[in-house]
Design an enzyme around this catalytic site. Structure first.
Site, mmCIF file in Angstrom:
data_model
loop_
_atom_site.group_PDB
_atom_site.id
_atom_site.type_symbol
_atom_site.label_atom_id
_atom_site.label_comp_id
_atom_site.label_asym_id
_atom_site.label_seq_id
_atom_site.Cartn_x
_atom_site.Cartn_y
_atom_site.Cartn_z
ATOM 1 N N TYR A 152 4.135 5.331 2.756
ATOM 2 C CA TYR A 152 3.842 4.667 2.139
ATOM 3 C C TYR A 152 2.534 4.105 2.993
ATOM 4 O O TYR A 152 0.680 3.739 2.678
ATOM 5 C CB TYR A 152 4.225 3.008 1.841
ATOM 6 C CG TYR A 152 3.248 1.752 1.974
ATOM 7 C CD1 TYR A 152 2.808 1.403 0.899
ATOM 8 C CD2 TYR A 152 3.929 0.650 3.167
ATOM 9 C CE1 TYR A 152 2.160 0.587 0.882
ATOM 10 C CE2 TYR A 152 2.576 -0.231 3.017
ATOM 11 C CZ TYR A 152 2.530 -0.923 2.203
ATOM 12 O OH TYR A 152 1.840 -1.648 2.151
ATOM 13 N N SER B 100 -2.916 -3.005 4.815
ATOM 14 C CA SER B 100 -2.009 -3.519 5.693
ATOM 15 C C SER B 100 -1.485 -4.025 6.792
ATOM 16 O O SER B 100 -2.480 -2.413 7.687
ATOM 17 C CB SER B 100 -0.580 -2.790 4.707
ATOM 18 O OG SER B 100 0.782 -2.731 5.922
ATOM 19 N N LYS C 260 -2.317 4.423 3.205
ATOM 20 C CA LYS C 260 -2.758 2.728 3.826
ATOM 21 C C LYS C 260 -4.135 3.047 4.842
ATOM 22 O O LYS C 260 -5.423 3.562 4.574
ATOM 23 C CB LYS C 260 -1.911 1.751 4.198
ATOM 24 C CG LYS C 260 -1.478 0.778 3.423
ATOM 25 C CD LYS C 260 -2.462 0.218 1.541
ATOM 26 C CE LYS C 260 -1.623 -0.004 0.344
ATOM 27 N NZ LYS C 260 -2.633 -0.830 -0.238
#
Ligand code: UFG
Length: 312
Positions: free
Chosen positions: A122, A98, A126
């Site tokens: 989050y 992302s 990643k």
């Protein structure tokens, strides 16, 4: 094609529609890939050539509230896949990364060599998974991994048969605007109009989900490259503000969408602007996004009107 999904934020009907649209049979496992024994079982039963790892929790705000759930789900699932791949000699891996790995980007457009950081658990998952892939690829010379750094996915399949159907109130702008336009949500709130951008609202690089899908096909084809861990930005290279999106969506749905200006998201969580330099993907994957913002809005609106309650 084999799909494994625990259906925590998706539907079995989506799988049926993939079969219908592609004309190909899908072997579906309702498995949670955090369960190592199930992943191993799947790799023993099926002949897998390559893995595309989309499965993850992805709501930024929720990750701040439930960090352990995010670390556990996103990291364990990836570790389980890599371990089974190693055991079963599967060497090709594509990871849904992302633009969040750039944190609050200090330079625009964003290039792949910029420093990585994170603003929430989050985002941290990643960045950590990209590091895990780099280490794993270093230790296993025949393993090849590609991390695709998605900017802001939007739109739906042109047929109106597959689109976004998030659980509960959508977190993201596109599905929220679509549900507001259809009358499912009462109020459209713009989270801050005092950012240092031309119209005061945040700028993002929205990319049509079909362009994104084609980016994965391009990455699968390009696995022969020498490097065994690669990262690519997948975006359009164009920034659009929140007001630009509301205007484009108003055009697609045929009426002026009204909005209110609210405060910024908590903890200053939004970067004022982020858009991609996609020249690396163009050069090495022979891929570029083709679809316009108007197409994203039209396709998203078609999906919303034809499936007012999502897949149900
Ligand atoms: N926004 C509103 N109103 C809403 C929803 C969003 O004004 O009701 C604004 C946000 O404040 C932001 C912009 O619209 O300025 C885009 O918000 P999204 O939630 O759609 O997208 P984000 O850029 O915040 O996040 C997305 C993904 C993340 C990913 C990130 C990477 O949702 O998973 O891009 O940059 F990490």
């Amino acid at each position: 094609m084999v799909i494994a999904d625990n259906l925590s934020n998706s539907s079995r009907i989506g799988v049926e529609r993939i079969e219908e649209l592609s004309g190909k049979k899908v072997t579906f496992y309702e498995y949670d890939i955090c369960d190592k024994s199930l992943v191993d079982e799947l790799f023993s039963k099926e002949k897998i050539d390559a893995v595309i790892h989309f499965a993850a929790l992805k709501a930024v705000g929720e990750s701040v509230e439930k960090p352990l759930e995010y670390y556990e789900n996103n990291l364990i699932s990836t570790l389980n896949l890599l371990d089974s791949m190693q055991k079963h000699g599967v060497m090709k891996f594509i990871f849904s990364s992302s633009a969040t790995v750039y944190g609050n980007p200090q330079k625009l457009p964003v290039t792949e060599d910029m420093p990585l950081s994170w603003l929430n658990p989050y985002g941290a998952t990643k960045v950590m998974i990209e590091q895990i892939l780099t280490d794993f690829a270093y230790a296993n010379k025949s393993f090849k991994a590609v991390a695709l750094r998605y900017f802001n996915p939007a739109g739906a399949h042109k047929s109106g048969k597959i689109g976004e159907d998030p659980n509960g109130i959508p977190n993201n702008l596109f599905p929220f605007v679509a549900q507001f336009a259809s009358g499912k949500r009462d109020k459209l709130m713009v989270f801050g109009d005092d950012y240092p951008t031309p119209d005061g609202t945040c700028i993002r690089d929205y990319i049509h989900v079909m362009d994104l899908a084609e980016g994965h096909v391009a990455a699968l084809k390009a696995f022969d490259s020498d490097k065994n861990m690669n990262v690519y930005n997948l975006g359009t290279g164009k920034g659009s503000s929140v007001f630009d999106i509301i205007k484009a969506f108003s055009k697609a749905c045929g009426r002026e969408l009204e909005y209110e200006i609210g405060p910024r998201r908590p903890n200053n969580a939004d970067a004022p602007a982020s858009y991609a330099d996609c020249s690396k993907a163009a050069r090495e994957l022979n891929w570029e996004a083709k679809r316009s913002l108007d197409e994203m809005c039209e396709d998203s609106w078609r999906w919303q009107t034809e499936n007012p309650n999502g897949f149900e």
